[in-house]
Write a protein that holds these residues in place. Structure first.
Motif, PDB file in Angstrom:
ATOM      1  N   ILE A   1       0.842  -1.200   0.000  1.00  0.00           N
ATOM      2  CA  ILE A   1       0.000   0.000   0.000  1.00  0.00           C
ATOM      3  C   ILE A   1       0.876   1.248   0.000  1.00  0.00           C
ATOM      4  N   ILE A   2       1.959   1.219   0.741  1.00  0.00           N
ATOM      5  CA  ILE A   2       2.873   2.366   0.771  1.00  0.00           C
ATOM      6  C   ILE A   2       3.478   2.586  -0.612  1.00  0.00           C
ATOM      7  N   VAL A   3       3.815   1.516  -1.300  1.00  0.00           N
ATOM      8  CA  VAL A   3       4.325   1.632  -2.671  1.00  0.00           C
ATOM      9  C   VAL A   3       3.255   2.235  -3.584  1.00  0.00           C
ATOM     10  N   GLY A   4       2.007   1.831  -3.412  1.00  0.00           N
ATOM     11  CA  GLY A   4       0.914   2.402  -4.203  1.00  0.00           C
ATOM     12  C   GLY A   4       0.714   3.887  -3.931  1.00  0.00           C
ATOM     13  N   ILE A   5       0.830   4.290  -2.671  1.00  0.00           N
ATOM     14  CA  ILE A   5       0.692   5.705  -2.311  1.00  0.00           C
ATOM     15  C   ILE A   5       1.864   6.501  -2.883  1.00  0.00           C
ATOM     16  N   ARG A   6       3.055   5.926  -2.821  1.00  0.00           N
ATOM     17  CA  ARG A   6       4.217   6.592  -3.420  1.00  0.00           C
ATOM     18  C   ARG A   6       4.009   6.774  -4.920  1.00  0.00           C
ATOM     19  N   SER A   7       3.466   5.774  -5.568  1.00  0.00           N
ATOM     20  CA  SER A   7       3.179   5.863  -6.999  1.00  0.00           C
ATOM     21  C   SER A   7       2.156   6.966  -7.282  1.00  0.00           C
ATOM     22  N   LEU A   8       1.149   7.073  -6.445  1.00  0.00           N
ATOM     23  CA  LEU A   8       0.140   8.123  -6.613  1.00  0.00           C
ATOM     24  C   LEU A   8       0.769   9.501  -6.453  1.00  0.00           C
ATOM     25  N   LEU A   9       1.648   9.654  -5.480  1.00  0.00           N
ATOM     26  CA  LEU A   9       2.349  10.928  -5.297  1.00  0.00           C
ATOM     27  C   LEU A   9       3.202  11.273  -6.509  1.00  0.00           C
ATOM     28  N   ILE A  10       3.866  10.284  -7.071  1.00  0.00           N
ATOM     29  CA  ILE A  10       4.687  10.524  -8.262  1.00  0.00           C
ATOM     30  C   ILE A  10       3.812  10.954  -9.425  1.00  0.00           C
ATOM     31  N   TRP A  11       2.664  10.303  -9.613  1.00  0.00           N
ATOM     32  CA  TRP A  11       1.727  10.698 -10.676  1.00  0.00           C
ATOM     33  C   TRP A  11       1.283  12.140 -10.488  1.00  0.00           C
TER      34      TRP A  11
END
Length: 165
Positions: A17-27
């Motif tokens: 989930i943390i990786v997914g949130i990091r991905s969302l921040l990058i987007w």
């Protein structure tokens, strides 16, 4: 003799989930950078000019006049509200995951929906901004009206007299 097998689970529970949130921040950061770069445009014109001898002025119709013509420039830039909307999508997504996600699959669906919202918001902002600047037609800078592309973009209008250019 016993052998131990390494666990395939991550060291930290919920790290996916943390990786997914990091991905969302990058987007969101990439979308902000692209919008700041490509949601720009200008339109400038003068309604008239100088006579061939340089002593008088010409009106918008090309006829001599004593009134000094006005010039202007309209500049389109991204609205701060657009960046606020992107930040609200990220913060709202994290809050929604913390409050409503029942499992990792549900959290990933929320993240994917937020990612799509960022993409759609960015594409709509680019389209609305470009249409707004392409439809700017000002013939007389003493009175005009513009289609404001808020919350996606904002116009900065600068007018001056012909001789101030």
């Amino acid at each position: 003799m016993t052998t131990t097998t390494e666990s395939s689970t991550p060291l930290l529970p919920g790290s996916a989930i943390i990786v997914g949130i990091r991905s969302l921040l990058i987007w969101a950061i990439v979308a902000s950078a692209l919008l700041a770069t490509f949601l720009r445009g200008t339109h400038a014109s003068c309604s008239g000019g100088l006579t061939p001898d340089g002593r008088g002025f010409l009106g918008p119709d090309g006829a001599p006049t004593d009134v000094e013509p006005r010039c202007g420039m309209v500049t389109l830039s991204p609205s701060p509200l657009l960046f606020l909307l992107l930040a609200l999508i990220v913060i709202g997504t994290i809050t929604r995951i913390l409050r409503r996600a029942e499992d990792e699959d549900h959290a990933f669906r929320i993240l994917n929906n937020a990612r799509m919202a960022i993409i759609v918001l960015s594409l709509v902002a680019l389209a609305v901004g470009w249409i707004a600047i392409m439809t700017v037609r000002v013939d007389d800078w003493s009175s005009y009206s513009l289609f404001s592309p808020l919350p996606f973009g904002q116009f900065d209008v600068d007018t001056s007299l012909y001789t101030e250019r």
